[in-house]
Design a protein around this motif. Structure first.
Motif, PDB file in Angstrom:
ATOM      1  N   GLY A   1      68.789  10.852 -80.617  1.00  0.00           N
ATOM      2  CA  GLY A   1      67.359  10.661 -80.372  1.00  0.00           C
ATOM      3  C   GLY A   1      66.850   9.323 -81.200  1.00  0.00           C
ATOM      4  O   GLY A   1      67.577   8.932 -82.062  1.00  0.00           O
ATOM      5  N   LEU A   2      65.732   8.569 -80.705  1.00  0.00           N
ATOM      6  CA  LEU A   2      65.240   7.503 -81.356  1.00  0.00           C
ATOM      7  C   LEU A   2      65.162   7.782 -82.798  1.00  0.00           C
ATOM      8  O   LEU A   2      65.274   6.893 -83.603  1.00  0.00           O
ATOM      9  CB  LEU A   2      64.142   6.961 -80.787  1.00  0.00           C
ATOM     10  CG  LEU A   2      63.464   5.594 -81.269  1.00  0.00           C
ATOM     11  CD1 LEU A   2      64.557   4.539 -81.042  1.00  0.00           C
ATOM     12  CD2 LEU A   2      62.460   5.360 -80.413  1.00  0.00           C
TER      13      LEU A   2
ATOM     14  N   GLN B   1      69.776   3.706 -89.182  1.00  0.00           N
ATOM     15  CA  GLN B   1      69.592   2.312 -89.519  1.00  0.00           C
ATOM     16  C   GLN B   1      68.906   2.004 -90.893  1.00  0.00           C
ATOM     17  O   GLN B   1      69.345   1.404 -91.754  1.00  0.00           O
ATOM     18  CB  GLN B   1      68.651   1.666 -88.705  1.00  0.00           C
ATOM     19  CG  GLN B   1      69.212   1.449 -87.134  1.00  0.00           C
ATOM     20  CD  GLN B   1      70.434   0.336 -87.073  1.00  0.00           C
ATOM     21  OE1 GLN B   1      70.447  -0.650 -87.833  1.00  0.00           O
ATOM     22  NE2 GLN B   1      71.466   0.923 -86.479  1.00  0.00           N
ATOM     23  N   LEU B   2      67.783   3.076 -91.198  1.00  0.00           N
ATOM     24  CA  LEU B   2      67.135   3.026 -92.560  1.00  0.00           C
ATOM     25  C   LEU B   2      68.055   3.410 -93.721  1.00  0.00           C
ATOM     26  O   LEU B   2      68.043   2.896 -94.677  1.00  0.00           O
ATOM     27  CB  LEU B   2      66.014   3.521 -92.337  1.00  0.00           C
ATOM     28  CG  LEU B   2      64.859   3.012 -91.550  1.00  0.00           C
ATOM     29  CD1 LEU B   2      63.651   3.602 -91.537  1.00  0.00           C
ATOM     30  CD2 LEU B   2      64.483   1.334 -91.952  1.00  0.00           C
ATOM     31  N   SER B   3      68.993   4.407 -93.303  1.00  0.00           N
ATOM     32  CA  SER B   3      69.949   4.882 -94.283  1.00  0.00           C
ATOM     33  C   SER B   3      70.768   3.872 -94.704  1.00  0.00           C
ATOM     34  O   SER B   3      71.290   3.863 -95.831  1.00  0.00           O
ATOM     35  CB  SER B   3      70.434   6.022 -94.116  1.00  0.00           C
ATOM     36  OG  SER B   3      71.544   5.940 -93.078  1.00  0.00           O
ATOM     37  N   SER B   4      71.349   3.194 -93.814  1.00  0.00           N
ATOM     38  CA  SER B   4      72.599   2.199 -93.977  1.00  0.00           C
ATOM     39  C   SER B   4      71.903   0.768 -94.616  1.00  0.00           C
ATOM     40  O   SER B   4      72.642   0.197 -95.269  1.00  0.00           O
ATOM     41  CB  SER B   4      73.286   1.946 -92.753  1.00  0.00           C
ATOM     42  OG  SER B   4      72.719   1.588 -91.561  1.00  0.00           O
TER      43      SER B   4
ATOM     44  N   TRP C   1      59.846  -4.414 -88.787  1.00  0.00           N
ATOM     45  CA  TRP C   1      59.381  -4.093 -87.392  1.00  0.00           C
ATOM     46  C   TRP C   1      60.607  -4.646 -86.391  1.00  0.00           C
ATOM     47  O   TRP C   1      61.538  -4.112 -85.709  1.00  0.00           O
ATOM     48  CB  TRP C   1      58.250  -4.209 -86.847  1.00  0.00           C
ATOM     49  CG  TRP C   1      57.949  -3.957 -85.262  1.00  0.00           C
ATOM     50  CD1 TRP C   1      58.190  -4.845 -84.372  1.00  0.00           C
ATOM     51  CD2 TRP C   1      57.995  -2.731 -84.684  1.00  0.00           C
ATOM     52  NE1 TRP C   1      57.922  -4.377 -83.039  1.00  0.00           N
ATOM     53  CE2 TRP C   1      57.823  -2.949 -83.261  1.00  0.00           C
ATOM     54  CE3 TRP C   1      57.490  -1.484 -85.103  1.00  0.00           C
ATOM     55  CZ2 TRP C   1      57.486  -1.956 -82.388  1.00  0.00           C
ATOM     56  CZ3 TRP C   1      57.350  -0.611 -83.943  1.00  0.00           C
ATOM     57  CH2 TRP C   1      57.320  -0.869 -82.719  1.00  0.00           C
ATOM     58  N   ASP C   2      60.527  -6.136 -86.434  1.00  0.00           N
ATOM     59  CA  ASP C   2      61.364  -7.086 -85.848  1.00  0.00           C
ATOM     60  C   ASP C   2      63.077  -6.756 -85.953  1.00  0.00           C
ATOM     61  O   ASP C   2      63.739  -6.515 -85.314  1.00  0.00           O
ATOM     62  CB  ASP C   2      61.099  -8.410 -86.063  1.00  0.00           C
ATOM     63  CG  ASP C   2      59.820  -8.763 -85.441  1.00  0.00           C
ATOM     64  OD1 ASP C   2      59.398  -8.251 -84.469  1.00  0.00           O
ATOM     65  OD2 ASP C   2      59.341  -9.900 -85.888  1.00  0.00           O
ATOM     66  N   GLU C   3      63.349  -6.283 -87.221  1.00  0.00           N
ATOM     67  CA  GLU C   3      64.663  -5.959 -87.482  1.00  0.00           C
ATOM     68  C   GLU C   3      65.229  -4.636 -86.959  1.00  0.00           C
ATOM     69  O   GLU C   3      66.034  -4.671 -86.668  1.00  0.00           O
ATOM     70  CB  GLU C   3      64.702  -6.179 -89.175  1.00  0.00           C
ATOM     71  CG  GLU C   3      64.839  -7.213 -89.779  1.00  0.00           C
ATOM     72  CD  GLU C   3      64.735  -7.192 -91.443  1.00  0.00           C
ATOM     73  OE1 GLU C   3      65.221  -8.283 -91.829  1.00  0.00           O
ATOM     74  OE2 GLU C   3      64.041  -6.337 -91.798  1.00  0.00           O
ATOM     75  N   LEU C   4      64.352  -3.632 -87.130  1.00  0.00           N
ATOM     76  CA  LEU C   4      64.366  -2.422 -86.426  1.00  0.00           C
ATOM     77  C   LEU C   4      64.566  -2.614 -84.982  1.00  0.00           C
ATOM     78  O   LEU C   4      65.500  -1.940 -84.348  1.00  0.00           O
ATOM     79  CB  LEU C   4      63.239  -1.431 -86.829  1.00  0.00           C
ATOM     80  CG  LEU C   4      63.541  -0.525 -88.043  1.00  0.00           C
ATOM     81  CD1 LEU C   4      62.159   0.303 -88.298  1.00  0.00           C
ATOM     82  CD2 LEU C   4      64.569   0.339 -87.975  1.00  0.00           C
ATOM     83  N   VAL C   5      63.668  -3.415 -84.262  1.00  0.00           N
ATOM     84  CA  VAL C   5      63.779  -3.348 -82.733  1.00  0.00           C
ATOM     85  C   VAL C   5      65.308  -3.996 -82.689  1.00  0.00           C
ATOM     86  O   VAL C   5      66.221  -3.635 -81.868  1.00  0.00           O
ATOM     87  CB  VAL C   5      62.549  -4.504 -82.326  1.00  0.00           C
ATOM     88  CG1 VAL C   5      63.114  -4.839 -81.013  1.00  0.00           C
ATOM     89  CG2 VAL C   5      61.497  -3.556 -82.375  1.00  0.00           C
TER      90      VAL C   5
ATOM     91  N   ASP D   1      72.851  -4.391 -78.789  1.00  0.00           N
ATOM     92  CA  ASP D   1      73.730  -4.558 -77.731  1.00  0.00           C
ATOM     93  C   ASP D   1      73.574  -4.393 -76.254  1.00  0.00           C
ATOM     94  O   ASP D   1      74.442  -4.316 -75.512  1.00  0.00           O
ATOM     95  CB  ASP D   1      75.093  -3.704 -78.343  1.00  0.00           C
ATOM     96  CG  ASP D   1      76.478  -4.021 -77.729  1.00  0.00           C
ATOM     97  OD1 ASP D   1      76.610  -5.298 -77.539  1.00  0.00           O
ATOM     98  OD2 ASP D   1      77.130  -3.027 -77.394  1.00  0.00           O
ATOM     99  N   ILE D   2      72.315  -4.262 -76.128  1.00  0.00           N
ATOM    100  CA  ILE D   2      72.035  -3.803 -74.596  1.00  0.00           C
ATOM    101  C   ILE D   2      72.357  -5.085 -73.550  1.00  0.00           C
ATOM    102  O   ILE D   2      72.582  -4.770 -72.416  1.00  0.00           O
ATOM    103  CB  ILE D   2      70.446  -3.384 -74.625  1.00  0.00           C
ATOM    104  CG1 ILE D   2      70.228  -2.967 -72.869  1.00  0.00           C
ATOM    105  CG2 ILE D   2      69.553  -4.784 -74.792  1.00  0.00           C
ATOM    106  CD1 ILE D   2      70.676  -1.690 -72.874  1.00  0.00           C
ATOM    107  N   GLU D   3      72.138  -6.332 -73.996  1.00  0.00           N
ATOM    108  CA  GLU D   3      72.515  -7.368 -72.953  1.00  0.00           C
ATOM    109  C   GLU D   3      74.113  -7.288 -72.778  1.00  0.00           C
ATOM    110  O   GLU D   3      74.426  -7.371 -71.467  1.00  0.00           O
ATOM    111  CB  GLU D   3      71.961  -8.869 -73.635  1.00  0.00           C
ATOM    112  CG  GLU D   3      70.834  -8.781 -73.550  1.00  0.00           C
ATOM    113  CD  GLU D   3      70.099 -10.392 -74.100  1.00  0.00           C
ATOM    114  OE1 GLU D   3      70.884 -11.097 -74.253  1.00  0.00           O
ATOM    115  OE2 GLU D   3      68.996 -10.428 -74.180  1.00  0.00           O
TER     116      GLU D   3
END
Length: 135
Positions: free
Chosen positions: A76-77, A84-87, A93-97, A103-105
């Motif tokens: 889940g999200l 992400q935050l643990s590593s 906000w922009d870094e999380l997005v 890798d979606i593209e």
């Protein structure tokens, strides 16, 4: 406790396009990780999305049940944000997005290529985009 043989290290080799290796190296540098550590961490994070092995399950911190309807289950999200935050520590906000959609593209392009090779879809300039191939 794992035995010595199960914790010994071995090399894994893969081939990716140069631009992808460069992107991984840049991301690893941003996170203060070696490229090997970055790839290993991302593979493990991705594996959690598909299935959880005994080692991950045994070391995972139980998460509270959602009370607001947010997605906190496996893959889940909320779990991905925590990962992400643990590593990385603090992220904007922009870094999380960027981290969550990184890798979606590439994945979309690879999927479209595969579907075209299978003759399941085609690109039609006349119709203005991708269309299903009729059987």
């Amino acid at each position: 406790m794992p035995d010595e043989e199960s914790t010994s290290r071995t090399a894994v080799k893969t081939y990716v396009p140069a631009y992808q290796k460069d992107a991984w190296q840049s991301h690893a540098d941003e996170l203060g990780m070696s490229q090997s550590e970055f790839v290993r961490t991302m593979v493990q994070a991705g594996r959690r999305h598909f299935s959880e092995d005994e080692t991950v399950a045994a070391t995972r911190t139980p998460q509270p049940k959602p009370t607001d309807g947010s997605q906190t289950g496996e893959g889940g999200l909320a779990d991905r944000v925590r990962g992400q935050l643990s590593s990385a520590g603090a992220l904007t906000w922009d870094e999380l997005v960027a981290a969550l959609t990184d890798d979606i593209e590439t994945r979309l392009e690879d999927t479209l290529d595969e579907l075209q090779e299978e003759n399941a879809i085609k690109y039609s300039g006349r119709e203005g985009g991708y269309t299903l191939v009729e059987p």
